[in-house]
Design a protein around this motif. Structure first.
Motif, mmCIF file in Angstrom:
data_model
loop_
_atom_site.group_PDB
_atom_site.id
_atom_site.type_symbol
_atom_site.label_atom_id
_atom_site.label_comp_id
_atom_site.label_asym_id
_atom_site.label_seq_id
_atom_site.Cartn_x
_atom_site.Cartn_y
_atom_site.Cartn_z
ATOM 1 N N VAL A 16 0.844 -1.196 0.000
ATOM 2 C CA VAL A 16 0.000 0.000 0.000
ATOM 3 C C VAL A 16 0.877 1.242 0.000
ATOM 4 C CG1 VAL A 16 -1.756 1.322 1.240
ATOM 5 C CG2 VAL A 16 -1.865 -1.173 1.202
ATOM 6 N N THR A 17 0.495 2.203 -0.816
ATOM 7 C CA THR A 17 1.147 3.510 -0.865
ATOM 8 C C THR A 17 0.124 4.575 -0.486
ATOM 9 O OG1 THR A 17 2.609 2.784 -2.653
ATOM 10 C CG2 THR A 17 2.392 5.154 -2.323
ATOM 11 N N THR A 18 0.560 5.579 0.259
ATOM 12 C CA THR A 18 -0.339 6.680 0.615
ATOM 13 C C THR A 18 -0.094 7.855 -0.323
ATOM 14 O OG1 THR A 18 1.253 7.492 2.253
ATOM 15 C CG2 THR A 18 -0.472 6.010 3.032
ATOM 16 N N LEU A 19 -1.183 8.447 -0.792
ATOM 17 C CA LEU A 19 -1.099 9.584 -1.709
ATOM 18 C C LEU A 19 -1.922 10.747 -1.168
ATOM 19 C CD1 LEU A 19 -1.591 7.931 -5.233
ATOM 20 C CD2 LEU A 19 0.551 8.491 -4.101
ATOM 21 N N ASN A 20 -1.275 11.880 -1.002
ATOM 22 C CA ASN A 20 -1.978 13.120 -0.686
ATOM 23 C C ASN A 20 -2.213 13.820 -2.022
ATOM 24 O OD1 ASN A 20 -2.891 15.609 0.101
ATOM 25 N ND2 ASN A 20 -1.306 15.961 1.635
ATOM 26 N N ILE A 21 -3.409 13.638 -2.571
ATOM 27 C CA ILE A 21 -3.684 14.091 -3.936
ATOM 28 C C ILE A 21 -4.074 15.568 -3.908
ATOM 29 C CG2 ILE A 21 -5.003 13.656 -6.040
ATOM 30 C CD1 ILE A 21 -5.409 10.810 -5.088
ATOM 31 N N ILE A 22 -3.070 16.410 -4.007
ATOM 32 C CA ILE A 22 -3.316 17.853 -4.008
ATOM 33 C C ILE A 22 -4.088 18.254 -5.257
ATOM 34 C CG2 ILE A 22 -2.204 20.119 -3.989
ATOM 35 C CD1 ILE A 22 0.156 18.798 -2.536
ATOM 36 N N SER A 23 -3.716 17.659 -6.394
ATOM 37 C CA SER A 23 -4.420 17.892 -7.654
ATOM 38 C C SER A 23 -4.291 16.633 -8.485
ATOM 39 C CB SER A 23 -3.829 19.094 -8.402
ATOM 40 O OG SER A 23 -2.523 18.789 -8.859
ATOM 41 N N TYR A 24 -5.001 16.584 -9.607
ATOM 42 C CA TYR A 24 -4.953 15.400 -10.454
ATOM 43 C C TYR A 24 -3.562 15.179 -11.039
ATOM 44 C CZ TYR A 24 -10.030 15.002 -10.291
ATOM 45 O OH TYR A 24 -11.327 14.847 -9.871
ATOM 46 N N SER A 25 -2.780 16.243 -11.149
ATOM 47 C CA SER A 25 -1.438 16.109 -11.715
ATOM 48 C C SER A 25 -0.408 15.745 -10.663
ATOM 49 C CB SER A 25 -1.024 17.417 -12.406
ATOM 50 O OG SER A 25 -1.039 18.487 -11.483
ATOM 51 N N SER A 26 -0.791 15.791 -9.386
ATOM 52 C CA SER A 26 0.141 15.481 -8.305
ATOM 53 C C SER A 26 -0.236 14.141 -7.694
ATOM 54 C CB SER A 26 0.110 16.592 -7.243
ATOM 55 O OG SER A 26 0.982 16.288 -6.181
ATOM 56 N N THR B 179 -15.965 23.580 -25.963
ATOM 57 C CA THR B 179 -16.355 22.569 -24.970
ATOM 58 C C THR B 179 -15.127 21.856 -24.420
ATOM 59 O OG1 THR B 179 -16.706 20.886 -26.684
ATOM 60 C CG2 THR B 179 -18.615 22.199 -26.023
ATOM 61 N N GLY B 180 -14.103 21.699 -25.259
ATOM 62 C CA GLY B 180 -12.858 21.101 -24.781
ATOM 63 C C GLY B 180 -12.179 21.970 -23.738
ATOM 64 N N LEU B 181 -12.175 23.287 -23.966
ATOM 65 C CA LEU B 181 -11.606 24.207 -22.977
ATOM 66 C C LEU B 181 -12.380 24.142 -21.664
ATOM 67 C CD1 LEU B 181 -10.878 27.401 -25.128
ATOM 68 C CD2 LEU B 181 -9.255 25.664 -24.362
ATOM 69 N N LYS B 182 -13.701 24.054 -21.776
ATOM 70 C CA LYS B 182 -14.537 23.969 -20.578
ATOM 71 C C LYS B 182 -14.242 22.690 -19.803
ATOM 72 C CE LYS B 182 -17.983 25.086 -17.845
ATOM 73 N NZ LYS B 182 -17.837 26.186 -16.859
ATOM 74 N N LEU B 183 -14.117 21.585 -20.525
ATOM 75 C CA LEU B 183 -13.791 20.319 -19.871
ATOM 76 C C LEU B 183 -12.437 20.396 -19.179
ATOM 77 C CD1 LEU B 183 -14.985 17.777 -22.575
ATOM 78 C CD2 LEU B 183 -15.851 17.934 -20.245
ATOM 79 N N GLY B 184 -11.470 21.038 -19.848
ATOM 80 C CA GLY B 184 -10.146 21.170 -19.256
ATOM 81 C C GLY B 184 -10.159 21.991 -17.984
ATOM 82 N N SER B 185 -10.960 23.072 -17.979
ATOM 83 C CA SER B 185 -11.024 23.926 -16.790
ATOM 84 C C SER B 185 -11.697 23.222 -15.622
ATOM 85 C CB SER B 185 -11.781 25.220 -17.116
ATOM 86 O OG SER B 185 -13.150 24.955 -17.391
ATOM 87 N N GLU B 186 -12.572 22.251 -15.925
ATOM 88 C CA GLU B 186 -13.265 21.516 -14.870
ATOM 89 C C GLU B 186 -12.504 20.274 -14.422
ATOM 90 O OE1 GLU B 186 -17.047 20.625 -16.532
ATOM 91 O OE2 GLU B 186 -17.845 22.655 -16.258
ATOM 92 N N SER B 187 -11.416 19.965 -15.092
ATOM 93 C CA SER B 187 -10.648 18.752 -14.774
ATOM 94 C C SER B 187 -9.188 19.126 -14.581
ATOM 95 C CB SER B 187 -10.795 17.716 -15.895
ATOM 96 O OG SER B 187 -12.148 17.469 -16.178
ATOM 97 N N ILE C 50 -5.920 16.872 -15.285
ATOM 98 C CA ILE C 50 -6.158 15.809 -16.261
ATOM 99 C C ILE C 50 -5.869 16.380 -17.639
ATOM 100 C CG2 ILE C 50 -7.842 14.215 -17.222
ATOM 101 C CD1 ILE C 50 -9.344 14.319 -14.621
ATOM 102 N N GLN C 51 -4.799 15.926 -18.247
ATOM 103 C CA GLN C 51 -4.385 16.487 -19.527
ATOM 104 C C GLN C 51 -4.066 15.376 -20.516
ATOM 105 O OE1 GLN C 51 -1.122 19.187 -18.934
ATOM 106 N NE2 GLN C 51 -2.357 20.705 -17.867
ATOM 107 N N PHE C 52 -4.561 15.550 -21.714
ATOM 108 C CA PHE C 52 -4.212 14.680 -22.829
ATOM 109 C C PHE C 52 -3.430 15.567 -23.797
ATOM 110 C CE2 PHE C 52 -8.183 13.178 -20.965
ATOM 111 C CZ PHE C 52 -7.857 11.867 -20.671
ATOM 112 N N ASN C 53 -2.122 15.628 -23.568
ATOM 113 C CA ASN C 53 -1.301 16.670 -24.177
ATOM 114 C C ASN C 53 -1.351 16.680 -25.696
ATOM 115 O OD1 ASN C 53 -0.421 17.742 -21.721
ATOM 116 N ND2 ASN C 53 1.206 16.233 -21.543
ATOM 117 N N SER C 54 -1.172 15.521 -26.324
ATOM 118 C CA SER C 54 -1.137 15.506 -27.785
ATOM 119 C C SER C 54 -2.493 15.900 -28.363
ATOM 120 C CB SER C 54 -0.717 14.124 -28.294
ATOM 121 O OG SER C 54 -1.616 13.123 -27.841
#
Length: 390
Positions: free
Chosen positions: A106-116, A270-278, A281-285
């Motif tokens: 088991v690993t503990t994660l303090n998920i500050i954000s989806y990217s962390s 709509t993609g920009l809106k989804l990005g701002s709400e997530s 979470i990034q799908f860079n390409s």
């Protein structure tokens, strides 16, 4: 009548056989030693179960979370979010099995954000943490949690659970799917056990809303960049060869491309809106290609306002620019539609349908290309046989 009676008895007999299995889905799970967990929840998503006990005197929550990873060698996670209802901000326990030793940990994660998503100390005390593997690859997380005073006073905690496909060699967990069960894997846990179900904590509705927006985003972009733009290019290339179609082909071409651009901008928004709400979470390409498409398509629209006359000396260079940018939009648009389909992960029928559309357009293009060259060569031959009179 006899037939009806036999069917009824068969149905009742089947129900009697099935009902105990369903009611025993929690109690059929056993634990080693003298551990006792009086409360059990069959969580509504991801085939997960939560056994737990709560000692109100010292605000200690003992849990056993079990679920099958989304793929062999994957991970499972259970978390408490002290301040919100989603994954961001949650304090997570993540279990996975080492690919070399086969030992679950088991690993503990303090998920500050989806990217962390890096291992870190939780904001509350946790102990007696371990992981086990059950039959058929299901993993279990055992832990005791010191519930923060404000949550203990409320009598409820926001829980989040999740499953994922694997762990990278550097120890980072690989992203989970973003299907409906994954997005709805949140709820409110009644510490007393008085509520036997998992009440929604706002995440389910938000998850459904995100899925709806993602579907709209996908449809708009598939129609614009993936279908209308190619059709508009085909109109310009193959209708103009017929003299009787001039200038109708031009107006059809402009109308089709402008409609595709407007729909594409709506999909991009709509993609920009989804990005701002997530956040995180990034799908860079996919994102970068989308930004590039919007930029060059916008330039293409404005370039129409600067189109030189046919006899202007700059028209040749403008044509090179216009055609080059146009074909770039076609290629990038189709590529990004397929990238979007891989992210949305819809039913195979949708991807098959789009492949069928593109294949059909490709077949029509090959046919029209052959017809166009036949017409052009015939005209050249006719002009060479009939030189202009002096």
């Amino acid at each position: 009548m006899a037939s009806y009676l036999r069917v009824s008895l068969s149905f009742i007999f089947s129900a009697l056989l099935i009902s105990p299995a369903v009611s025993q889905s929690c109690s059929s799970q056993t634990f080693s030693g003298d551990k006792s967990y009086p409360h059990c929840l069959a969580l509504p998503n991801l085939k997960a179960f939560l056994h737990y006990s709560y000692d109100a005197a010292n605000t200690t929550l003992a849990v056993v979370f079990s679920a099958p990873p989304s793929k062999p060698g994957g991970w499972i996670a259970w978390a408490i979010n002290p301040k919100a209802t989603g994954m961001a901000g949650s304090q997570a326990l993540v279990a996975s099995k080492d690919s070399k030793t086969g030992v679950a940990s088991v690993t503990t994660l303090n998920i500050i954000s989806y990217s962390s998503l890096v291992p870190g100390k939780l904001s509350f005390e946790v102990w007696d943490v371990k992981a086990e593997e059950e039959a058929a690859g299901t993993l279990r997380i055992f832990a005791k949690v010191k519930v923060p005073a404000d949550l203990a006073a409320n009598g409820k905690v926001n829980q989040v659970w999740q499953v994922g496909p694997g762990v990278s060699p550097n120890g980072r967990i690989q992203p989970h799917d973003f299907n409906t069960p994954n997005l709805n894997a949140v709820g409110s846990l009644d510490l007393s056990g008085a509520t036997t179900g998992v009440s929604a904590s706002g995440g389910g509705g938000a998850g459904n809303s995100r899925i709806h927006k993602r579907n709209i985003h996908g449809i708009l972009n598939a129609v614009s960049w993936g279908i209308l733009f190619p059709i508009g290019a085909m109109i310009a290339r193959y209708m103009r060869i017929f003299e009787s179609a001039d200038p109708a082909w031009f107006y059809l071409h402009v109308s089709c491309q402008f409609s595709a651009y407007v729909i594409g901008v709506a999909g991009w928004a709509t993609g920009l809106k989804l990005g701002s709400e997530s956040k995180g979470i990034q799908f860079n390409s996919h994102r970068n290609i989308g930004i590039a498409l919007f930029a060059i398509a916008t330039l293409q629209m404005f370039a129409m306002l600067l189109r030189p006359r046919k006899d202007h000396k700059l028209r040749f260079f403008w044509n090179i620019y216009h055609h080059g940018v146009g074909y770039s939009i076609l290629i990038l648009g189709i590529i990004n539609v397929f990238k979007g389909l891989s992210i949305l992960n819809p039913e195979h029928t949708y991807k098959t349908a789009y492949i069928a559309v593109i294949a059909t357009l490709g077949g029509i293009t090959l046919l029209l290309e052959a017809v166009t060259w036949v017409i052009v060569l015939k005209r050249k031959s006719a002009n060479s046989n009939n030189p202009p009179k002096p």
